[in-house]
Design an enzyme around this catalytic site. Structure first.
Site, mmCIF file in Angstrom:
data_model
loop_
_atom_site.group_PDB
_atom_site.id
_atom_site.type_symbol
_atom_site.label_atom_id
_atom_site.label_comp_id
_atom_site.label_asym_id
_atom_site.label_seq_id
_atom_site.Cartn_x
_atom_site.Cartn_y
_atom_site.Cartn_z
ATOM 1 N N SER A 241 -82.947 51.485 45.094
ATOM 2 C CA SER A 241 -83.517 52.265 46.196
ATOM 3 C C SER A 241 -85.032 52.145 46.134
ATOM 4 C CB SER A 241 -83.103 53.734 46.084
ATOM 5 O OG SER A 241 -83.695 54.337 44.936
ATOM 6 N N LYS A 242 -85.692 52.761 47.075
ATOM 7 C CA LYS A 242 -87.151 52.640 47.155
ATOM 8 C C LYS A 242 -87.858 53.182 45.916
ATOM 9 C CE LYS A 242 -87.772 52.472 52.179
ATOM 10 N NZ LYS A 242 -88.309 51.104 52.127
ATOM 11 N N ARG A 243 -87.200 54.066 45.194
ATOM 12 C CA ARG A 243 -87.860 54.596 43.980
ATOM 13 C C ARG A 243 -88.024 53.513 42.918
ATOM 14 N NH1 ARG A 243 -82.628 56.534 43.462
ATOM 15 N NH2 ARG A 243 -81.532 55.929 41.542
ATOM 16 N N GLY A 245 -89.081 50.540 43.641
ATOM 17 C CA GLY A 245 -90.099 49.594 44.111
ATOM 18 C C GLY A 245 -89.640 48.877 45.364
#
Length: 469
Positions: A241-243, A245
């Site tokens: 996920s975006k967490r 990167g």
């Protein structure tokens, strides 16, 4: 290979945003498999969700594939535009008894499920209209008449045989009451009509396969070969996920990762060929098979990506690297390089690329050849040019006027100059780097002098020697 036996793979992304790195890897696997076997690789845009599908998102898919070098055969196909064909098949299934009209309302379905939950029973909706013929004049959906007994076996090339109890399969909707097809139905019709022989996709679609197989069988269509690949996880083992990167493929392009390196890294992410970590495109096309795909989720590892990138940069032709850098600058809306800068960059590439981890690394190291005089010196460079150092540079300027411009000669002149002042060469290298590049970290001073040539080198030494600090 005959046309009848030709392998056909596909990628079928939904245009609802950026091209996810997982989608890119799925496309790459399909592309490699098709290209290895001399088959076809086709692109279908699954744009039936009209509220979320946008032209910009479709373009993002095309851009991502173009950057990765995943050329598809024929024009991209719009799933939305094929809706009449999807309806045609659903109506044919209705006619041959493998589908039926269901007049149950949303309220009735909700009430059925509420009652089932209260009883602790399965909430799988069993339509009362499955075998009825007393049809009212009311809106209806067309449902698949799924088997109620036995099992459905997905013969998967990655997961092995996966057995699904048919009691867990619902009579899925093929056509909604407004005449629009569902995704689950449209996918099968499209894959059949496009001649797809191998469905290689994420294992989040594994359960879908059991339901989609029923549509193949209801129409007496040959089933494709199934290969459901594990998803990509972050370094912490959780779903990417975006967490973690960057998750969009073009984000990596904007980081300055060459496409060849990204192809190598993504190919190896969940697939293996012995212990090979680094390989060329030609090797990937020759080696890729479904047996090499692992069952466990692959973990995104940025350090490994950096190593793969470094290897590809080091092994890429210098002129091709200049072309890639130009494309990178355009992609990131940075000023392009003049022809003179491109020529200088190509000449210097031999001393720039060996330890570079991305394209910005090369540009950073190439500052000495890309910038014109007078150089803008950073603070450390200015501090290294004290009066003593400037005096030595002034002497060197005279000594280099008539020196032979070869590495051996230059090394001899510079080492002699350092010895005459009781210095180790390292003490002289700092001021030289500052004079030639404007900074104290740069390629070798000898490489810079050879790339810049006599005239430019002497001019920069003169500039530095006359600097008023």
């Amino acid at each position: 290979m005959s046309n009848e036996a030709q392998i056909v793979t596909r990628i079928a992304p939904s245009p609802t945003g950026m091209m996810h790195i997982g989608t890119a890897r799925t496309g790459l696997f399909n592309w490699l498999f098709a290209r290895r076997h001399g088959g076809k690789f086709v692109l279908r845009i699954e744009d039936t969700d009209r509220e979320r599908s946008t032209p910009a998102a479709t373009q993002a898919i095309l851009d991502g594939m173009a950057w990765l070098g995943l050329d598809h055969d024929g024009d991209a196909i719009s799933q939305f535009e094929r809706a009449p064909r999807h309806r045609e098949v659903a109506e044919a299934m209705l006619a041959n008894g493998t589908a039926y009209k269901c007049f149950s309302t949303q309220e009735e379905i909700a009430a059925f499920r509420d009652a089932a939950r209260e009883k602790g029973e399965s909430t799988l909706f069993l339509s009362p209209w499955r075998d009825r013929t007393d049809h009212p004049d009311a809106p209806y959906v067309i449902r698949l008449k799924a088997p109620r007994e036995g099992t459905t076996v997905i013969a998967d090339q990655v997961q092995g045989d996966v057995t699904i109890q048919n009691t867990t399969l619902d009579d899925m909707i093929l056509l909604r009451s407004d005449g629009t097809p569902t995704y689950m139905h449209a996918v099968v019709v499209d894959d059949h009509d496009m001649g797809v022989t191998h469905v290689i996709r994420g294992d989040d679609h594994l359960n879908n396969a059991a339901r989609q197989i029923q549509v193949y069988r209801a129409n007496n269509w040959p089933e494709p070969v199934w290969a459901h690949i594990p998803l990509i996880h972050g370094e912490d083992g959780k779903k990417l996920s975006k967490r973690h990167g960057a998750t969009g493929v073009m984000e990596y392009a904007e980081m300055g990762i060459p496409a060849s390196a990204m192809r190598n890294y993504l190919t190896r992410l969940g697939w293996s060929h012995g212990d090979d970590e680094l390989f060329t495109d030609a090797q990937a096309r020759e080696w890729f098979d479904l047996k090499g795909i692992g069952k466990s989720p692959a973990r995104l590892d940025m350090k490994k990506l950096a190593n793969v990138t470094g290897w590809h940069i080091a092994n890429t032709d210098d002129a091709d690297l200049v072309t890639e850098i130009n494309a990178f600058l355009a992609l990131t809306n940075q000023p392009g390089l003049s022809q003179a800068q491109q020529d200088g960059l190509k000449a210097a590439m031999y001393c720039l690329k060996d330890r570079a981890k991305n394209l910005p690394d090369i540009l950073d190291k190439a500052r000495f050849v890309l910038e014109n005089r007078p150089l803008a010196l950073d603070e450390k460079a200015v501090n290294s040019l004290d009066p003593v150092s400037r005096g030595i540079l002034n002497e060197l300027t005279a000594q280099l006027q008539n020196a032979s411009w070869t590495r051996d000669t230059l090394e001899g002149v510079l080492n002699t100059a350092a010895d005459s002042h009781g210095l180790k060469f390292g003490k002289l290298a700092g001021p030289l780097r500052a004079a030639l590049s404007g900074r104290t970290v740069s390629p070798s001073v000898f490489d810079m002098m050879l790339v810049l040539g006599r005239e430019e080198t002497l001019a920069r030494l003169t500039d530095a020697a006359s600097l008023d600090t």
